[in-house]
Design a protein around this motif. Structure first.
Motif, short mmCIF file in Angstrom:
data_model
loop_
_atom_site.label_atom_id
_atom_site.label_comp_id
_atom_site.label_asym_id
_atom_site.label_seq_id
_atom_site.Cartn_x
_atom_site.Cartn_y
_atom_site.Cartn_z
N PHE A 120 73.47 12.20 -84.63
CA PHE A 120 72.33 12.10 -83.92
C PHE A 120 72.74 11.11 -82.80
O PHE A 120 73.89 10.59 -82.78
CB PHE A 120 71.07 11.29 -84.83
CG PHE A 120 71.30 9.76 -84.97
CD1 PHE A 120 70.57 8.91 -84.05
CD2 PHE A 120 72.22 9.42 -85.79
CE1 PHE A 120 70.91 7.46 -84.25
CE2 PHE A 120 72.33 7.94 -86.04
CZ PHE A 120 71.79 6.84 -85.37
N PRO A 169 71.28 7.79 -80.49
CA PRO A 169 70.63 6.96 -80.29
C PRO A 169 70.11 6.82 -78.68
O PRO A 169 70.69 7.16 -77.77
CB PRO A 169 71.23 5.57 -80.43
CG PRO A 169 72.29 6.11 -81.42
CD PRO A 169 72.71 7.58 -81.00
N ARG A 204 59.67 11.34 -74.76
CA ARG A 204 59.98 12.33 -75.58
C ARG A 204 59.35 13.64 -74.87
O ARG A 204 59.88 14.77 -74.55
CB ARG A 204 59.15 12.24 -77.00
CG ARG A 204 59.48 11.40 -77.86
CD ARG A 204 58.66 10.77 -78.90
NE ARG A 204 57.52 10.29 -78.59
CZ ARG A 204 56.19 9.98 -79.22
NH1 ARG A 204 56.35 10.10 -80.33
NH2 ARG A 204 55.11 9.43 -78.69
N GLY A 209 63.19 12.24 -82.01
CA GLY A 209 62.42 11.22 -83.05
C GLY A 209 62.10 9.93 -82.57
O GLY A 209 62.77 9.69 -81.63
N LEU A 220 61.54 5.49 -83.59
CA LEU A 220 61.35 4.49 -84.19
C LEU A 220 60.49 3.65 -83.64
O LEU A 220 60.97 2.96 -82.48
CB LEU A 220 62.74 3.77 -84.47
CG LEU A 220 62.98 2.86 -85.48
CD1 LEU A 220 62.61 3.07 -87.01
CD2 LEU A 220 64.05 1.57 -85.36
N THR A 229 63.96 4.79 -92.39
CA THR A 229 63.30 5.64 -91.39
C THR A 229 64.15 6.64 -90.35
O THR A 229 63.70 7.57 -90.31
CB THR A 229 62.48 4.59 -90.31
OG1 THR A 229 61.83 3.89 -91.27
CG2 THR A 229 61.84 5.17 -89.61
N ILE A 230 65.48 6.07 -90.18
CA ILE A 230 66.36 6.86 -89.42
C ILE A 230 66.70 7.91 -90.17
O ILE A 230 66.69 9.13 -89.60
CB ILE A 230 67.65 6.09 -89.04
CG1 ILE A 230 67.29 4.98 -88.24
CG2 ILE A 230 68.68 6.91 -88.52
CD1 ILE A 230 66.93 5.29 -86.76
N LEU A 275 63.77 10.51 -90.31
CA LEU A 275 64.03 11.46 -89.12
C LEU A 275 64.92 12.59 -88.85
O LEU A 275 64.73 13.57 -88.29
CB LEU A 275 64.17 10.52 -87.78
CG LEU A 275 62.93 9.41 -87.53
CD1 LEU A 275 63.17 8.41 -86.75
CD2 LEU A 275 61.65 9.98 -87.04
N LEU A 276 66.07 12.17 -89.44
CA LEU A 276 67.06 13.09 -89.19
C LEU A 276 66.92 14.23 -90.21
O LEU A 276 67.22 15.33 -90.02
CB LEU A 276 68.51 12.37 -89.82
CG LEU A 276 69.28 11.39 -89.08
CD1 LEU A 276 70.19 10.69 -89.49
CD2 LEU A 276 69.22 11.97 -87.48
N SER A 305 65.39 15.66 -86.38
CA SER A 305 65.46 14.95 -84.97
C SER A 305 66.89 15.03 -84.53
O SER A 305 68.15 14.32 -85.54
CB SER A 305 65.20 13.58 -85.16
OG SER A 305 63.80 13.41 -85.37
N ILE A 350 67.16 9.89 -81.40
CA ILE A 350 66.20 8.87 -81.83
C ILE A 350 66.11 7.92 -80.87
O ILE A 350 66.79 7.18 -80.48
CB ILE A 350 66.74 8.14 -83.24
CG1 ILE A 350 66.72 9.32 -84.37
CG2 ILE A 350 65.68 7.12 -83.49
CD1 ILE A 350 67.20 8.70 -85.55
#
Length: 446
Positions: free
Chosen positions: A117, A119, A171, A183, A185, A200-201, A204-205, A209, A212
């Motif tokens: 992912f 960030p 987004r 996604g 946070l 939460t990460i 989302l993955l 996602s 993030i």
């Protein structure tokens, strides 16, 4: 490979790159910002670096032209052995599907780095940039006390001549530029403990996602973000990050919190530098107010014809007139501001940033070469600064003093150029209070 490097970054324009340089340097991370990706020989002449950056120009070019530039740059940066490689974007997320596409940069970065992912952190609270439930808000002017607006209602950014902001939800903004899923946070999830944030990460993955996005409203929320993203970094497999200098702030705060950095000694007072030479290709209303303040406070004004420059006028004899006028004012001891004052934002959209920036850089190089009294040069305008720096012959800059947040005072290394060794300051159109050029002249905030 330099395993001591904590971070390498590629900035999408020059002023944004100096912004990242400032926050790394403030945190105690010795950093140099290069105009082009440095060779091993060049890096060897900058000892003890813990971070390095490359000031690119991808904010002002279309995606098809961005791709080969970024693929080459990311590939070279990946080899350096830093824990992280950051694609640095403007804190107002300047981009569109046809110009400076951040989505294109993400697509290329994912192909080069192959991480699970990416960030994305755009919020930079100390600069007046806030992300709440995925929506970006921006203060009117960095380093000022201006009002805060949702990005699509921001008086300046909503009318940007090249990439006007018409969507504040990052987004949705990115969905126009990449098919990768974003996604979030959000601000409520961010205040939980590190284990819950990590869960939460993971969720989302699992939901698919690829990117993030991190909300942030307060500076102290950056430390846990820094802790999280640093846990994914490794010198043999660097984490690819996208965002504003909020990335440098978050990582710097975390590294400071665990004692990984040497405390920063007080920055030396840079002192007054008169006469000051200012060159501006910015059409921001914030810069316009700063120019008005400067001319009302003793700066001599030279207005250059952007239309003639766009037609190739820096090669024509009348460019000598601009240089001559500037040299005459400086010989009288007056500070000088050279700008495209008669050009509106709508008109500037039609003109080449490359031509305007190159012209300003060539003027600076000639005037400084003729006037030994000039010890400090300021360039305003994010889209034109990258070209101006190249025309000035700059190889790299290192921060020497923080005067205004987001626009550090630097020392230039410019072999073979009269700019070598002098103070330089590059500011984006949104940076600074009305007396900005006075602050750079005096060398302190007043």
């Amino acid at each position: 490979m330099n395993s001591s490097l904590l971070l390498a970054y590629y900035g999408d324009d020059f002023t944004g790159s100096t912004d990242a340089l400032e926050f790394l340097s403030r945190a105690g991370v010795k950093t140099a910002l290069f105009i082009e990706t440095p060779t091993p020989e060049q890096l060897a002449s900058y000892p003890d670096l813990r971070a390095m950056g490359v000031a690119g120009m991808t904010r002002s070019i279309p995606p098809a032209s961005m791709e080969p530039i970024l693929r080459s740059a990311f590939t070279e940066l990946r080899k350096l052995g830093s824990r992280h490689v950051h694609y640095k974007v403007c804190s107002t997320f300047d981009s569109s599907p046809t110009m400076g596409s951040i989505g294109k940069a993400i697509d290329v970065g994912q192909e080069v780095f192959h991480k699970n992912f990416i960030p994305l952190l755009v919020a930079a609270p100390s600069l007046g940039r806030y992300c709440v439930f995925g929506n970006l808000f921006a203060r009117m002017g960095i380093g000022s006390d201006g009002a805060i607006f949702r990005l699509d209602r921001h008086p300046s950014m909503s009318k940007h001549p090249v990439t006007p902001a018409d969507e504040s939800d990052l987004r949705l903004h990115l969905a126009r530029q990449t098919t990768k899923k974003v996604g979030l946070l959000d601000i409520l999830q961010l205040v939980k403990n590190q284990e819950d944030i990590q869960n939460t990460i993971t969720a989302l993955l699992q939901d698919g996602s690829d990117i993030i996005l991190f909300d942030a409203l307060y500076d102290d929320q950056l430390t846990p973000i820094g802790e999280l993203i640093d846990s994914y970094g490794h010198p043999h497999n660097p984490l690819f990050l996208v965002g504003s200098s909020g990335i440098e702030m978050a990582l710097g705060k975390y590294w400071e919190s665990i004692g990984a950095l040497q405390p920063v000694t007080p920055w030396p007072d840079p002192g007054k530098a008169t006469p000051l030479l200012v060159l501006s290709g910015s059409c921001s209303p914030i810069t316009a107010k700063q120019i008005a303040w400067a001319t009302a406070n003793g700066f001599a004004e030279i207005i250059i014809d952007a239309q003639q420059i766009d037609a190739g006028a820096w090669l024509l004899p009348h460019m000598t007139d601009y240089n001559r006028k500037a040299i005459e004012f400086i010989s009288e001891g007056r500070s000088v501001i050279i700008h495209t004052g008669g050009t509106s934002a709508a008109q500037n959209k039609l003109f080449s940033s490359q031509k305007l920036g190159t012209a300003l850089g060539l003027i600076a190089r000639e005037v400084v070469g003729q006037c030994s009294a000039i010890k400090r040069v300021v360039v305003a305008g994010g889209d034109t600064s990258s070209y101006a720096a190249r025309a000035m012959g700059i190889e790299a800059v290192e921060m020497i003093a923080p005067l205004v947040a987001g626009a550090p005072l630097c020392k230039a290394t410019a072999p073979g150029s009269p700019i070598d060794g002098i103070d330089v300051n590059f500011k984006g159109g949104q940076v600074g209070a009305e007396n900005y050029f006075g602050i750079l002249l005096e060398g302190h905030v007043f």
